[in-house]
Motif scaffolding. Structure first.
Motif, short mmCIF file in Angstrom:
data_model
loop_
_atom_site.label_atom_id
_atom_site.label_comp_id
_atom_site.label_asym_id
_atom_site.label_seq_id
_atom_site.Cartn_x
_atom_site.Cartn_y
_atom_site.Cartn_z
N VAL A 70 0.84 -1.20 0.00
CA VAL A 70 0.00 0.00 0.00
C VAL A 70 0.88 1.25 0.00
O VAL A 70 1.82 1.37 0.79
CB VAL A 70 -0.94 0.01 1.22
CG1 VAL A 70 -1.71 1.33 1.31
CG2 VAL A 70 -1.91 -1.16 1.15
N THR A 71 0.60 2.16 -0.91
CA THR A 71 1.32 3.43 -0.98
C THR A 71 0.74 4.38 0.06
O THR A 71 -0.48 4.58 0.10
CB THR A 71 1.18 4.04 -2.39
OG1 THR A 71 1.64 3.09 -3.34
CG2 THR A 71 1.97 5.32 -2.51
N PRO A 72 1.58 4.97 0.88
CA PRO A 72 1.06 5.92 1.87
C PRO A 72 0.34 7.08 1.20
O PRO A 72 0.68 7.49 0.10
CB PRO A 72 2.32 6.40 2.60
CG PRO A 72 3.33 5.33 2.37
CD PRO A 72 3.03 4.78 1.01
N ALA A 73 -0.65 7.61 1.88
CA ALA A 73 -1.39 8.76 1.39
C ALA A 73 -0.45 9.97 1.28
O ALA A 73 0.61 9.99 1.91
CB ALA A 73 -2.55 9.09 2.33
N LYS A 74 -0.87 10.94 0.50
CA LYS A 74 -0.06 12.16 0.34
C LYS A 74 0.21 12.78 1.70
O LYS A 74 1.31 13.24 1.98
CB LYS A 74 -0.80 13.13 -0.58
CG LYS A 74 0.03 14.25 -1.10
CD LYS A 74 -0.73 15.03 -2.16
CE LYS A 74 0.20 16.03 -2.82
NZ LYS A 74 -0.48 16.76 -3.89
N ASP A 75 -0.81 12.81 2.54
CA ASP A 75 -0.65 13.28 3.92
C ASP A 75 -1.15 12.16 4.83
O ASP A 75 -2.34 12.11 5.18
CB ASP A 75 -1.45 14.56 4.16
CG ASP A 75 -1.29 15.08 5.58
OD1 ASP A 75 -0.56 14.46 6.39
OD2 ASP A 75 -1.90 16.12 5.90
N PRO A 76 -0.26 11.21 5.21
CA PRO A 76 -0.70 10.05 6.00
C PRO A 76 -1.40 10.43 7.30
O PRO A 76 -2.29 9.71 7.75
CB PRO A 76 0.60 9.30 6.28
CG PRO A 76 1.53 9.73 5.21
CD PRO A 76 1.16 11.15 4.90
N SER A 77 -1.04 11.56 7.89
CA SER A 77 -1.66 11.94 9.17
C SER A 77 -3.12 12.35 9.00
O SER A 77 -3.86 12.39 9.98
CB SER A 77 -0.87 13.07 9.83
OG SER A 77 -0.97 14.25 9.06
#
Length: 198
Positions: A70-77
């Protein structure tokens, strides 16, 4: 024992009593705050939609897609998908499994209501073993997630699905003839249907 040693022990003992978080008659501890007590806030449907449904979806997703990929979201937080958030990938599967195991504890607290106002059937003899099976299935998923093995996740997801279905079949669906049909009338939710012949 010398007087200094006795005085020291008395002083330490007195200090421990003063600093102890024991509660007084009003339920306040030494810091003056109220003692925490178990309380019920949400109805069963809210617990299911807010915790169980999203957590189980993470587990079910892990059987089709390797969480490690899974690719982390642009802003994981700020991610709303647990798998691509700050605590994503396999850790999200572990955490979701534990969330379900912990939520099983919430399902046996007395005083919780169903969406229709009916009491959650904690006193029904089938409820505790069904909740225990859910908790065990969640821990099976947790161990599978720790292994990082997708084949184990497929088996664990099937175990979790069966645990959920067994409870839904008893308390959420219409009848024996239509086992996959939801109870259209909310008044029937949490009302156990006839136990299967044993």
């Amino acid at each position: 024992m010398g007087m200094r040693r006795i005085s020291y022990l008395l002083l330490v003992g007195f200090g421990a009593l003063v600093l102890s978080p024991q509660c007084d008659a009003q339920g306040r501890n030494a810091t003056g705050t109220q003692e925490l007590k178990q309380q019920v806030y949400g109805v069963l449907g809210q617990i299911m939609k807010g915790i169980m449904f999203p957590a189980s979806n993470v587990i079910f997703a892990a059987q089709k897609h390797n969480p490690a990929d899974v690719t982390p979201a642009k802003d994981p937080s700020a991610a709303t998908d647990l798998l691509d958030g700050s605590y994503g990938k396999w850790e999200a599967v572990e955490n979701s499994s534990l969330a379900i195991a912990e939520t099983a504890n919430l399902l046996i607290l007395p005083g919780r209501k169903c969406l229709n106002g009916r009491d959650v059937p904690v006193k029904d003899p089938d409820w505790p073993p069904l909740v225990q099976a859910l908790q065990e299935a969640a821990m099976t998923a947790y161990k599978a997630a720790q292994s990082r093995n997708q084949d184990k996740m497929v088996d664990a997801a099937a175990t979790l699905n069966a645990a959920c279905a067994n409870c839904h079949d008893r308390y959420r669906v219409a009848n024996d003839l239509l086992p996959l049909v939801e109870k259209a009338d909310l008044a029937d939710r949490c009302k156990p249907r006839a136990s299967p012949a044993r």
